[in-house]
Structure formats: C-alpha cells, structure tokens
Design a protein around this motif. Structure first.
Motif: not given
Length: 334
Positions: A88-100
């Motif tokens: 549903d939601m996340a507090v995520g890292s820009t590093i981990n999301w950078s692949t998408q």
C-alpha cells in the motif's frame, strides 16, 4: 401520524443512527521499509504511523513491515510491488527506487551535494518536484521527503585518503549500476549484495569495505565486521520518499489523502531534524569503539571529485539534463 410521515421519520432516524458507525470504520494499510525503527529510516515510518493513528483517532492504521519483508528482502522490488498494489505505502530509498525511476539516480551522482543545505535546496525546490513528478508518472504518489543521510566509506584494509587507496578494494554496494560505475572509476572492485549478506561477507573478509550512512554503521555495529577504518567523504546522500500506491491512493477521500500527506510531511521533517542532530553523538560512539575516522581535506576531497567526473558523462543523459541542471542551479544558489 399517517403512514407516509412515519416512513419518512423512520428513514431519517435510521440514517442518523448509521452515521457514527460509518465514521468509525477502520482501515489498515501496509507500509514497507528496508530498516527497522532501530534506525532513523524505520523511525520515520513509525512516526508516520503514530501521527496518522492519532489524527484519524484510530480510524486509519499504518502497519509497518521493516526489513523489506513484504518483498522477501529484495529492496529493489519495493517500488514495483507498490505500483502494482501489492504494497500500500512505503518509506523508500531513492537508491532502491532508481531502477524503476531513473530520475532518482540524481542523488547518487558522486559528490553532487556537499552539505545538508545542498540536499535541502534540491528536495525543496524545482529539482525535487521534478523527481516527485517522475515517481508519480510511474504509479506511486510521492507525499514527502525523509532522509537516510550522507553515505561514508569504511573498510578493513587501512586509511583511505586518495583514489589510489581504493585500488582493488572489494566494496559492497547497493543494487544500482551507478554505484558500480562510481567505484570502478575509483579503481575499486565493487560487489552488489543485500545488507543481510554484506555483514557476514565483511566479517569473513570476503569483502573489504562498505558504504552507508553513519547511523547504519553505528546500529549495525559494522566495526564488529572488521570495519576499523572510516572515511568521511560525503560522496552522496540518500533521501527517503514517503509514497503510496496510486491504486490505493485513488480510493481514498480527499480528506484522508490530506491527512496522510500532512502526517508524512511532519514525520519526514521530524526524522530529518532528529537524524542530523544525532550525527555528532553517533560519530563519537563510533570513535569510542576504536574505529579510526578520517576526514578529508578540501584537496583530498577534490581528487575524488575529479576521478569520478566520467560517471556524470554516462549518467546525465539517463537521469535527464534538465533535472541535473536544475539540481546544480539549486545547489549553487543555496
């Protein structure tokens, strides 16, 4: 009283009686994080959940799942899982999301941001909004910024003060091709692996070093994994993003969207301030455990900047020239 009036009155009473039941309907949403609340990252998610529960009077619950457990430990899958509605939601890292989200690689450009003021100039300005727009375009609604902090370099081999010191150094890096390019440019031997796998590899000597924010080094006790030398080189910062699956977000009322967004912003500001305020004590704790800490001189720092300029030539087209220019302008005007 005739039958018609009785039916109207009865219907009105039933409607009034049902309203409180509807208002008290509770909803629970999953929130993914990579680290637990022993770290600032996890504390950001916990604070968000706390504020949402308080402000919704218990009507909305955010259940935090740390350690990337919703994606079986593969933190790089978090964004796609949220986009598809599995999270549903996340507090995520820009590093981990950078692949998408290629634009999120902005923050991983080596030595782009020299200090916290530079980070704030990006996230709170035009460049930050451009990154948010890119995130939303790909199916996740960005709500607010948080912070994982500047990433520093530690190792078991010795003091590192110049690019030549990294020659052949086996360094654990996160799953981003940009990190491989940065450390290859410095002559190191970067190896991608999860943090769970990294600690045993560091302990056995299969890997010489790692890069992470001081808070991660401290709480994870990287010094116990032979990390006796720490170089403060501030080569990149790792902002966090509070986000929600667009599929979930679209089903919320405008009032609930605003509640969640404001709570995310407040939690993010709280976590950023706290993590920055704790840095001196964290660094002292690391020193007290016998870790040799090296702070680069301006000349030493510049040598690393010069050695990694080739990374910019390769990655600016992937990130977006307009975005990088907006970020550099914000930094220069900070």
């Amino acid at each position: 009283m005739n039958i018609k009036k009785w039916l109207v009155l009865s219907t009105a009473c039933l409607s009034l009686g049902a309203a409180p039941v509807f208002a008290q309907e509770t909803r629970e949403f999953s929130v993914s994080t990579v680290l637990s609340d022993a770290f600032p990252w996890g504390q950001a998610a916990s604070k968000w959940a706390e504020l949402v529960e308080e402000r919704s009077e218990g009507r909305i619950t955010l259940k935090v799942y740390p350690n990337a457990q919703l994606v079986s430990g593969d933190q790089t899958r978090e964004f796609s899982a949220m986009r598809s509605g599995l999270i549903d939601m996340a507090v995520g890292s820009t590093i981990n999301w950078s692949t998408q989200v290629p634009e999120a690689n902005l923050f991983s450009l080596p030595f782009l941001m020299p200090d916290n003021a530079a980070v704030d100039a990006i996230t709170q300005g035009k460049a930050g909004q451009m990154v948010f727009d890119a995130v939303e375009k790909r199916g996740v609604v960005p709500l607010a910024w948080g912070e994982n902090g500047f990433r520093e370099l530690s190792n078991s081999r010795g003091v590192l003060t110049q690019p030549a010191d990294l020659n052949g150094l086996k360094v654990r890096v996160v799953g981003s091709p940009l990190f491989l390019d940065t450390f290859n440019a410095l002559g190191a031997n970067p190896t991608q692996m999860s943090w769970t796998d990294a600690l045993p590899a560091l302990t056995t000597g299969a890997v010489d070093g790692q890069e992470n924010p001081l808070s991660v080094f401290d709480v994870a006790r990287a010094d116990r994994a032979n990390q006796k030398y720490l170089t403060l080189w501030h080569y990149m910062n790792d902002p966090l993003i509070f986000g929600a699956s667009k599929r979930v977000w679209s089903k919320l009322s405008a009032a609930d969207q605003q509640l969640l967004k404001q709570a995310a912003y407040d939690a993010g500001q709280w976590e950023i301030a706290k993590s920055r305020a704790d840095l001196d004590a964290t660094l002292q704790s690391i020193r007290d455990r016998g870790v040799e800490v090296t702070e680069l001189t301006p000349e030493q720092h510049q040598a690393f900047v010069t050695a990694t300029q080739g990374v910019y030539k390769k990655w600016i087209p992937k990130i977006g020239e307009d975005l990088v220019e907006a970020a550099q302008t914000a930094i220069n005007n900070r």
